[in-house]
Each structure stands twice: as structure tokens, then as C-alpha cells.
Write a protein that holds these residues in place. Structure first.
Motif, PDB file in Angstrom:
ATOM      1  N   THR A 289       0.852  -1.186   0.000  1.00 55.43           N
ATOM      2  CA  THR A 289       0.000   0.000   0.000  1.00 55.43           C
ATOM      3  C   THR A 289       0.890   1.240   0.000  1.00 55.43           C
ATOM      4  O   THR A 289       1.861   1.319   0.765  1.00 55.43           O
ATOM      5  CB  THR A 289      -0.926   0.034   1.229  1.00 55.43           C
ATOM      6  OG1 THR A 289      -1.750  -1.131   1.223  1.00 55.43           O
ATOM      7  CG2 THR A 289      -1.804   1.268   1.209  1.00 55.43           C
ATOM      8  N   ARG A 290       0.564   2.177  -0.873  1.00 55.76           N
ATOM      9  CA  ARG A 290       1.347   3.420  -0.951  1.00 55.76           C
ATOM     10  C   ARG A 290       0.388   4.599  -1.041  1.00 55.76           C
ATOM     11  O   ARG A 290      -0.541   4.596  -1.850  1.00 55.76           O
ATOM     12  CB  ARG A 290       2.283   3.376  -2.163  1.00 55.76           C
ATOM     13  CG  ARG A 290       3.143   4.623  -2.328  1.00 55.76           C
ATOM     14  CD  ARG A 290       4.188   4.455  -3.417  1.00 55.76           C
ATOM     15  NE  ARG A 290       3.636   3.936  -4.656  1.00 55.76           N
ATOM     16  CZ  ARG A 290       3.848   2.711  -5.128  1.00 55.76           C
ATOM     17  NH1 ARG A 290       4.613   1.854  -4.463  1.00 55.76           N
ATOM     18  NH2 ARG A 290       3.305   2.313  -6.272  1.00 55.76           N
ATOM     19  N   TRP A 291       0.613   5.598  -0.201  1.00 58.73           N
ATOM     20  CA  TRP A 291      -0.214   6.802  -0.175  1.00 58.73           C
ATOM     21  C   TRP A 291       0.677   8.011  -0.378  1.00 58.73           C
ATOM     22  O   TRP A 291       1.710   8.168   0.287  1.00 58.73           O
ATOM     23  CB  TRP A 291      -0.960   6.911   1.151  1.00 58.73           C
ATOM     24  CG  TRP A 291      -1.809   8.143   1.292  1.00 58.73           C
ATOM     25  CD1 TRP A 291      -2.933   8.457   0.586  1.00 58.73           C
ATOM     26  CD2 TRP A 291      -1.587   9.236   2.183  1.00 58.73           C
ATOM     27  NE1 TRP A 291      -3.437   9.667   0.993  1.00 58.73           N
ATOM     28  CE2 TRP A 291      -2.633  10.171   1.970  1.00 58.73           C
ATOM     29  CE3 TRP A 291      -0.612   9.513   3.151  1.00 58.73           C
ATOM     30  CZ2 TRP A 291      -2.720  11.361   2.679  1.00 58.73           C
ATOM     31  CZ3 TRP A 291      -0.701  10.707   3.870  1.00 58.73           C
ATOM     32  CH2 TRP A 291      -1.756  11.618   3.626  1.00 58.73           C
ATOM     33  N   HIS A 302       5.055  10.836   1.313  1.00 55.95           N
ATOM     34  CA  HIS A 302       4.836   9.512   0.745  1.00 55.95           C
ATOM     35  C   HIS A 302       4.988   8.473   1.859  1.00 55.95           C
ATOM     36  O   HIS A 302       6.010   8.457   2.555  1.00 55.95           O
ATOM     37  CB  HIS A 302       5.828   9.218  -0.378  1.00 55.95           C
ATOM     38  CG  HIS A 302       5.798  10.219  -1.494  1.00 55.95           C
ATOM     39  ND1 HIS A 302       4.975  10.085  -2.588  1.00 55.95           N
ATOM     40  CD2 HIS A 302       6.488  11.378  -1.669  1.00 55.95           C
ATOM     41  CE1 HIS A 302       5.157  11.113  -3.400  1.00 55.95           C
ATOM     42  NE2 HIS A 302       6.063  11.919  -2.865  1.00 55.95           N
ATOM     43  N   ILE A 303       3.978   7.647   2.019  1.00 55.77           N
ATOM     44  CA  ILE A 303       4.001   6.581   3.021  1.00 55.77           C
ATOM     45  C   ILE A 303       3.769   5.255   2.302  1.00 55.77           C
ATOM     46  O   ILE A 303       2.812   5.118   1.530  1.00 55.77           O
ATOM     47  CB  ILE A 303       2.935   6.793   4.105  1.00 55.77           C
ATOM     48  CG1 ILE A 303       3.137   8.142   4.796  1.00 55.77           C
ATOM     49  CG2 ILE A 303       2.975   5.660   5.129  1.00 55.77           C
ATOM     50  CD1 ILE A 303       2.052   8.482   5.800  1.00 55.77           C
ATOM     51  N   GLN A 304       4.650   4.305   2.552  1.00 54.22           N
ATOM     52  CA  GLN A 304       4.532   2.990   1.911  1.00 54.22           C
ATOM     53  C   GLN A 304       4.721   1.893   2.942  1.00 54.22           C
ATOM     54  O   GLN A 304       5.591   1.983   3.816  1.00 54.22           O
ATOM     55  CB  GLN A 304       5.580   2.834   0.810  1.00 54.22           C
ATOM     56  CG  GLN A 304       5.588   1.447   0.156  1.00 54.22           C
ATOM     57  CD  GLN A 304       6.631   1.315  -0.927  1.00 54.22           C
ATOM     58  OE1 GLN A 304       6.457   1.812  -2.035  1.00 54.22           O
ATOM     59  NE2 GLN A 304       7.726   0.652  -0.612  1.00 54.22           N
ATOM     60  N   GLY A 305       3.900   0.862   2.844  1.00 52.10           N
ATOM     61  CA  GLY A 305       4.047  -0.303   3.699  1.00 52.10           C
ATOM     62  C   GLY A 305       3.754  -1.561   2.910  1.00 52.10           C
ATOM     63  O   GLY A 305       2.930  -1.554   1.989  1.00 52.10           O
ATOM     64  N   TYR A 306       4.441  -2.643   3.240  1.00 50.57           N
ATOM     65  CA  TYR A 306       4.156  -3.900   2.562  1.00 50.57           C
ATOM     66  C   TYR A 306       4.434  -5.080   3.481  1.00 50.57           C
ATOM     67  O   TYR A 306       5.211  -4.991   4.438  1.00 50.57           O
ATOM     68  CB  TYR A 306       4.943  -4.027   1.247  1.00 50.57           C
ATOM     69  CG  TYR A 306       6.456  -4.142   1.383  1.00 50.57           C
ATOM     70  CD1 TYR A 306       7.072  -5.367   1.680  1.00 50.57           C
ATOM     71  CD2 TYR A 306       7.273  -3.035   1.172  1.00 50.57           C
ATOM     72  CE1 TYR A 306       8.444  -5.471   1.778  1.00 50.57           C
ATOM     73  CE2 TYR A 306       8.646  -3.130   1.267  1.00 50.57           C
ATOM     74  CZ  TYR A 306       9.233  -4.352   1.565  1.00 50.57           C
ATOM     75  OH  TYR A 306      10.608  -4.451   1.667  1.00 50.57           O
ATOM     76  N   MET A 307       3.768  -6.178   3.154  1.00 53.74           N
ATOM     77  CA  MET A 307       4.007  -7.475   3.776  1.00 53.74           C
ATOM     78  C   MET A 307       4.433  -8.437   2.676  1.00 53.74           C
ATOM     79  O   MET A 307       3.869  -8.438   1.589  1.00 53.74           O
ATOM     80  CB  MET A 307       2.756  -7.990   4.464  1.00 53.74           C
ATOM     81  CG  MET A 307       2.314  -7.200   5.680  1.00 53.74           C
ATOM     82  SD  MET A 307       3.337  -7.543   7.131  1.00 53.74           S
ATOM     83  CE  MET A 307       2.935  -9.269   7.437  1.00 53.74           C
ATOM     84  N   ASP A 308       5.424  -9.258   2.984  1.00 55.51           N
ATOM     85  CA  ASP A 308       5.974 -10.163   1.977  1.00 55.51           C
ATOM     86  C   ASP A 308       6.243 -11.514   2.622  1.00 55.51           C
ATOM     87  O   ASP A 308       6.797 -11.580   3.732  1.00 55.51           O
ATOM     88  CB  ASP A 308       7.270  -9.570   1.407  1.00 55.51           C
ATOM     89  CG  ASP A 308       7.725 -10.280   0.140  1.00 55.51           C
ATOM     90  OD1 ASP A 308       7.709 -11.519   0.120  1.00 55.51           O
ATOM     91  OD2 ASP A 308       8.104  -9.593  -0.818  1.00 55.51           O
ATOM     92  N   TYR A 309       5.836 -12.576   1.943  1.00 55.40           N
ATOM     93  CA  TYR A 309       6.100 -13.928   2.429  1.00 55.40           C
ATOM     94  C   TYR A 309       6.751 -14.725   1.314  1.00 55.40           C
ATOM     95  O   TYR A 309       6.322 -14.682   0.156  1.00 55.40           O
ATOM     96  CB  TYR A 309       4.810 -14.619   2.861  1.00 55.40           C
ATOM     97  CG  TYR A 309       5.025 -16.078   3.224  1.00 55.40           C
ATOM     98  CD1 TYR A 309       5.595 -16.426   4.444  1.00 55.40           C
ATOM     99  CD2 TYR A 309       4.684 -17.087   2.341  1.00 55.40           C
ATOM    100  CE1 TYR A 309       5.806 -17.760   4.768  1.00 55.40           C
ATOM    101  CE2 TYR A 309       4.890 -18.421   2.656  1.00 55.40           C
ATOM    102  CZ  TYR A 309       5.460 -18.752   3.877  1.00 55.40           C
ATOM    103  OH  TYR A 309       5.680 -20.067   4.191  1.00 55.40           O
TER     104      TYR A 309
END
Length: 662
Positions: A289-291, A302-309
Motif C-alpha cells: 500500500t502506498r499513499w 509519501h508513506i509505503q508499507g508492505y508485507m511479503d512472504y
């Protein structure tokens, strides 16, 4: 009948004839180039400073591979697309494994090259490198690939030592409609792709995609001929824009990699290994998700977050990684001639592994993290002509503690057709989980290695200079030179057998007793001969010297000497009548200093590769193409994963592709 060597020669002559006769092609329909040279130099890039800036105003050695470049080269995978970037050494080890690096130190796990997908890191902290067979997306959805050669750690942090590759996909509103594609060939057996996109009201768009590929594994001669591997993948992207001031992106992917992998059993490079015949299965999922918001004052947040598996099982070790990352950066005008970028981020990583007596990590599972703070100031010293950039990134990681990675860059521009830049930078490569806790035994070679929890950061002090110019809107030149000094490089030292371990192996331990110096030049020339014919050529020269910092004895192997001293490439693209296109690509990789080790002795001589593509646009919606790769010889070795007993040879291949948009 023709002998094999005679057939190779005839195919080579045919390729050279086609490459050199493009000037005599009949006038074609339309402009093949897509973008003029002036437009190419004006492309907006975001990887240098995490903001949009013109390519010709970037104080770094940066190159952009566009979607049009990828399509016209007949590319079927992301690693192969990277061959188009000058200064990168791209070598295929087998059907599913690549070695890719910039400015030296190439390996199947090139630990000094940071790779991103839409800003999400795909560099694994477990091994310090990239699982290239898991880096995939719909090739038609890639907008561009930005390649930075040289350190970019002040913006991107640790491990952005010799370069950064940022794969950027198109926004959802740029892919509305439906696309279906199918290709079949001698080694890329079948690749099927589907994508559908549409608008969601007036301010949002979405797309979904699915693809499946089945490829030959190119095993060594003693391996089964039916060895293969495949990837099934699907994903989505949603973009929502509220006026021109706010934008929200949510995207995700799910993939599964399956098939037999005949890999050189190795860690770390370059230890003699044994060939493992095992099944490699892996899979993964991610959501990002990026805003972004533009404030009335002109500043941006700019704010970015992610989950990765990622789940990967290979070489007797089942590894599972889960990553959670959040990053925020704020850009704002400061006083009259300053632009300040402030940022902070944190990455949390969980891993757990299942090994055996010959391959395992100690401890089997771990939770560790990386925190960072960034401050970069761009100062316009002379408006429109002279700009200075000063900044640093301070990080803390669980293995080696605190580190600072500063940079100082200067850019001088005269009008729009002359740009000169220079930089001084520091970057670090942090230890991986395997560096500190691996236990690895090669029964056939009698060598074993253990990790070292006291490993320090590898360091780089880099000095760069570059120049760009354009002549009469038809010729563009991009030059760069660099000198690098590396310290605390990972080495492999002989030790006494650890307690409880077999004593009949040669036991080694990882340490930081190696150093290196390198310098090199890179140059790209692009020529628009006409509106329908473009040619380009590039050259990369690299000279490297390895040594030891301290201690007695010697390191096993020289991992820095796995990149050609000289490499060049040439590309030619033109249109033929009746909506037909012909593209030819020639790549030459010179001998590697470390290529004299058997059985990879042929790499000391280097090799030349030729690819061609013939495309026919059936209608505005449909396109059919034929492509041939590695046409100058029937097969060749591109890289030695280890000086072991068997290497895969990359074969000549052909494929046909049909794409329909509606």
C-alpha cells in the motif's frame, strides 16, 4: 548435410547481414522509436532521489529500459530484460538461475545489488541476494526498469552498494481493457498470460492478471532431459486518485514456482561443490500500500508499507521468510534554493528454516530488524546550472549495529544538451542470516563452512564522474567512470574442526579479511539514423584487484573475479513494410579473470550472443512475433556457479508469440 560448426557460422553470417543492412530497409509505416532521443533524455526517473526528475538531470549513472525496449527485444523474463542495460553483467546459469551484478562481484547471490519491485525490496536478507526465479510479473505491465550503476545507499540503505534495479509497473488506469498472450518455443515451452483492467467510477481503476510459464531447466548432460520448471502467478492493482493532490495504490501478487532444479550446491561462493538433483519448490505472496499527498505549500509526503512472504526449498534447506516494512519520506522546499528530503523506516523480518546434517542454520529461526533515518538536501547553487546534493542515511540492524552511508554529488548543466556530474559516496553490505549462522558440508569435495556471528559490514568508498550530451537531436552519448575501494569483504578462512563436527573435512569459517580495488568505464551511444531506424551501442570496462586486509593463510576463491573485464552490446531496430518490425541484438562478454578454473575454462575466452525478433502487427489489437536467441552457437556456458564437476550450457532457442488486446 551441414556440420554443426558450419551451421553456426552460416547463422552468424545471416545475423550480421541482417544487422548491417537495416539502412537499406524500405520506408515503413509509422515511427518505430516510440520516443525521440530528446524525449528519452527527458524521461522522469524516481529511483535516484525518490522523486520525479529528468533523466538528464540525475547526478548518477542511471539507465532506463522502457516497455518498448522490452517488447522489441522479444523478452520473456525480467532477468533477460536486464541484458539491455549497459554496465550490468547478466549471465544465465541454467534454466531458472541467473547471476546479475553491476561493477563486479557477480554470483548467483550477488550481494551488492539491491533489487526492487515498485519500491518493494526483493533482496533476501537470508542469503544476501535475489531469487531471480521468483521475481516475476506480467511483462506487458512493466512501465520501465530503472537501473542505477554505483552506490545509492543514501536513499535506499544498506546493500545498495554497486547498484539498484527498480522494476516499475504501470498504473491501473494505463492498462484498462483485456490482454491475452500465448507463446511457445524450444526452451520456453509455453507462456500464457491474461490481464483485465477497468475503471472504478471516475477516480479509480483496477487490473487483475494471471500467468503460467513452463520452461526448460537446461540441465547438465548427466541430468534427465525432461527437467523443467514453471511459475504460476496472479495479482491485482488498484489506483485511486483524488484530484492531483492525493493518490492511493494497493497491489499484491501470489506465485508458486515448481519443477526440478539442477543447481550447483554452493554457499558461499566460490567453494567447490557437488551437483544436487533435487526438486525446488517455492512460493510467495505480497501486498503493498502506498499513499502520496501533495500539500498546498508544495511539499510532498509519501508513506509505503508492505508485507511479503517467501517459501523456498532448495539444496536440502527449506526456508520461510516473512517481512513487514514501513517507510515514510517527506520532501519540502527549504529557504529559497534548498529542497530537503527527510525519511524514516523500519523493516521487521521473521525466518524459520528446516535443514539436515549437511545444510542448516543456527539458530533455525530468528526475528531481526532494520531501522533507518534519511536526510538529503539538494542545493541549487546557480539556478538552472549548478546543483549540489548532500545527504546521509543512518541505519541500525540486528547483526552489525549502526552504520552511516553519506553521499555528496555535484551536477553542472549547460543548456539542455551538456551535463557533467560527479559524486563521492559510502555504502555498506550488511551480513545475512546465512553469513552468521550457516553450517554447510560438501561430502564430495570434503569442504565444510560455518558462519560467524561476529562478521562486520562490508564497506565501499566510491568516486564517480559522468557526462551526457546530445547532438542535433540524433545522437546521444552517456559516459561514466568510477573508482571503488572495498573493505571488510567476506572471506573464507581455514579453522580447526568445531566441537561435535566430523574431523575428516576441511573446515572453514567466514570472516572479513578480504579487500578489493576496482575502476572502470561505461559508455552508451544512441543514434537515430532516421525516424524508422535506431541503433545503439555500449561498452563496459572493469579492472579489479583482490587482496587481504590482515591475517595469515588465504581465502578460498576470489568472488570478485567473476565479471568480464570487457563487455559490449549493439542494438538495431527498424520497421519494414506492412506493419512489420525487425530487431537485432548483439552481446559480447569478454573473458573472466576467474574463468580459467576447470571445468569453466571456456569462460576465460568469453562468448558472443545474438538475438533477433521479427514482429508483425496483424491489426490494431493483435501482434505476432518470431524470435531467436543465442544464434551464434548451438550452446555455451555463461557462468560458473562453482568450480564443480558439471555446468549447464545455455542453448540456442526459438519461440513464437501472439498477443491480442481488446
Amino acid at each position: 548435410m551441414f556440420q554443426a560448426d558450419e551451421l553456426d557460422v552460416n547463422i552468424g553470417y545471416l545475423f550480421l547481414f541482417a544487422f548491417c543492412t537495416g539502412a537499406h530497409a524500405e520506408p515503413a509505416d509509422g515511427d518505430l522509436r516510440g520516443l525521440s532521443l530528446e524525449q528519452l533524455l527527458s524521461l522522469e526517473v524516481t529511483s535516484v532521489r525518490k522523486k520525479e526528475q529528468r533523466l538528464d538531470r540525475a547526478a548518477a549513472a542511471v539507465y532506463v529500459i522502457t516497455q518498448e525496449d522490452i517488447r522489441r527485444a522479444g523478452i520473456t523474463s525480467i532477468p533477460e530484460a536486464l541484458r539491455l542495460a549497459p554496465g550490468l553483467h547478466v549471465a544465465r546459469i541454467n534454466g531458472g538461475t541467473w547471476a546479475i551484478s553491476a561493477r563486479g562481484f557477480n554470483d548467483a547471490f550477488s550481494n551488492k545489488l539491491l533489487v526492487l519491485m515498485d519500491g518493494r525490496s526483493v533482496y533476501t536478507p537470508l542469503y544476501s541476494g535475489v531469487w531471480w526465479h521468483t521475481v516475476d510479473t506480467l511483462i506487458d505491465d512493466i512501465d520501465r526498469i530503472e537501473v542505477i550503476r554505483g552506490p545509492a545507499a543514501a536513499m535506499w540503505g544498506a546493500n545498495a552498494v554497486n547498484g539498484v534495479i527498480n522494476i516499475i509497473t504501470r498504473r491501473a488506469d494505463q492498462t484498462e481493457g483485456t490482454l491475452a498472450s500465448i507463446s511457445a518455443g524450444s526452451d520456453d515451452h509455453t507462456i500464457a498470460r491474461f490481464r483485465h483492467g477497468a475503471a472504478l467510477g471516475k477516480s479509480a481503476s483496477y487490473r487483475i492478471y494471471a500467468q503460467n510459464s513452463l520452461r526448460n531447466q537446461w540441465p547438465p548432460e548427466e541430468s534427465p532431459e525432461d527437467a523443467h520448471w514453471g511459475v504460476g502467478q496472479g495479482g491485482f492493482r488498484v489506483d485511486w486518485r483524488r484530484s492531483d493532490h492525493q493518490e492511493l495504490t494497493v497491489q499484491g501478487d501470489l506465485n508458486a514456482v515448481y519443477g526440478q532444479a539442477f543447481e550447483q550446491d554452493s554457499y558461499p561462493a566460490p567453494l567447490p561443490g557437488s551437483l544436487l538433483r533435487n526438486t525446488t519448490d517455492s512460493g510467495g505472496a505480497n501486498v503493498l500500500t502506498r499513499w502520496s499527498v501533495v500539500h498546498r505549500s508544495g511539499s510532498e509526503t509519501h508513506i509505503q508499507g508492505y508485507m511479503d512472504y517467501l517459501d523456498n526449498a532448495t539444496n536440502g534447506l527449506d526456508a520461510h521468510e516473512k517481512t513487514a516494512d514501513v517507510d515514510i519520506h517527506h520532501r519540502m522546499p527549504f529557504r529559497r534554493n534548498h529542497e530537503l528530503v527527510l525519511g524514516a523506516g523500519y523493516r521487521s523480518i521473521w525466518d524459520w528454516t528446516e535443514g539436515n546434517a549437511f545444510s542448516h542454520l543456527v539458530p533455525a529461526g530468528m526475528h531481526h530488524g532494520i531501522g533507518s533515518m534519511t536526510a538529503v538536501d539538494e542545493i541549487e547553487l546557480i539556478p538552472g546550472k549548478l546543483t549540489a546534493t548532500l545527504g546521509t542515511r543512518i541505519e541500525h540492524n540486528s547483526f552489525s549495529g549502526w552504520n552511516a552511508q553519506p553521499t555528496a554529488r555535484l551536477l553542472w548543466s549547460q543548456a539542455r544538451n551538456h551535463t557533467l556530474w560527479g559524486s563521492i559516496s559510502r555504502a555498506v553490505r550488511t551480513p545475512s542470516r546465512a553469513d552468521i549462522g550457516v553450517v554447510r558440508i560438501w561430502p564430495r569435495s570434503g569442504i565444510a563452512v560455518t558462519g560467524n556471528p561476529d562478521l562486520r559490514n562490508e564497506t565501499l568508498n566510491a568516486y564517480e564522474i559522468g557526462y551526457r550530451t546530445q547532438f542535433r537531436k540524433r545522437v546521444a552519448i552517456d559516459l561514466a567512470a568510477f573508482r571503488n575501494g572495498y573493505g571488510n569483504l567476506r572471506s573464507t578462512e581455514l579453522i580447526a574442526p568445531p566441537p561435535g563436527q566430523p574431523r575428516f573435512f576441511y573446515w572453514t569459517r567466514l570472516d572479513n579479511l578480504a579487500r578489493a580495488e576496482s575502476y572502470g568505464t561505461e559508455g552508451v551511444v544512441t543514434l537515430d539514423i532516421s525516424a524508422r531506424w535506431r541503433m545503439s551501442a555500449s561498452y563496459t570496462g572493469l579492472w579489479m584487484k583482490m587482496g587481504r586486509q590482515a591475517g595469515l593463510g588465504g581465502s578460498i576463491g576470489q568472488p570478485g573475479l567473476t565479471t568480464p573485464r570487457h563487455q559490449w552490446q549493439a542494438h538495431s531496430s527498424w520497421n519494414l513494410p506492412r506493419r512489420t518490425q525487425f530487431d537485432a541484438h548483439l552481446y559480447h562478454y569478454g573473458g573472466m579473470p576467474g574463468g580459467g578454473l576447470p571445468p569453466a575454462r571456456e569462460l576465460s575466452r568469453g562468448y558472443t550472443r545474438a538475438d533477433v525478433r521479427l514482429g508483425w502487427r496483424v491489426s490494431e489489437a493483435g501482434e505476432f512475433s518470431l524470435a531467436g536467441q543465442n544464434l551464434l552457437d548451438s550452446r555455451h556456458v555463461e557462468f560458473f556457479y562453482e568450480p564443480g564437476p558439471a555446468l549447464a550450457e545455455i542453448r540456442r532457442s526459438y519461440y513464437a508469440k501472439f498477443t491480442w488486446r481488446f
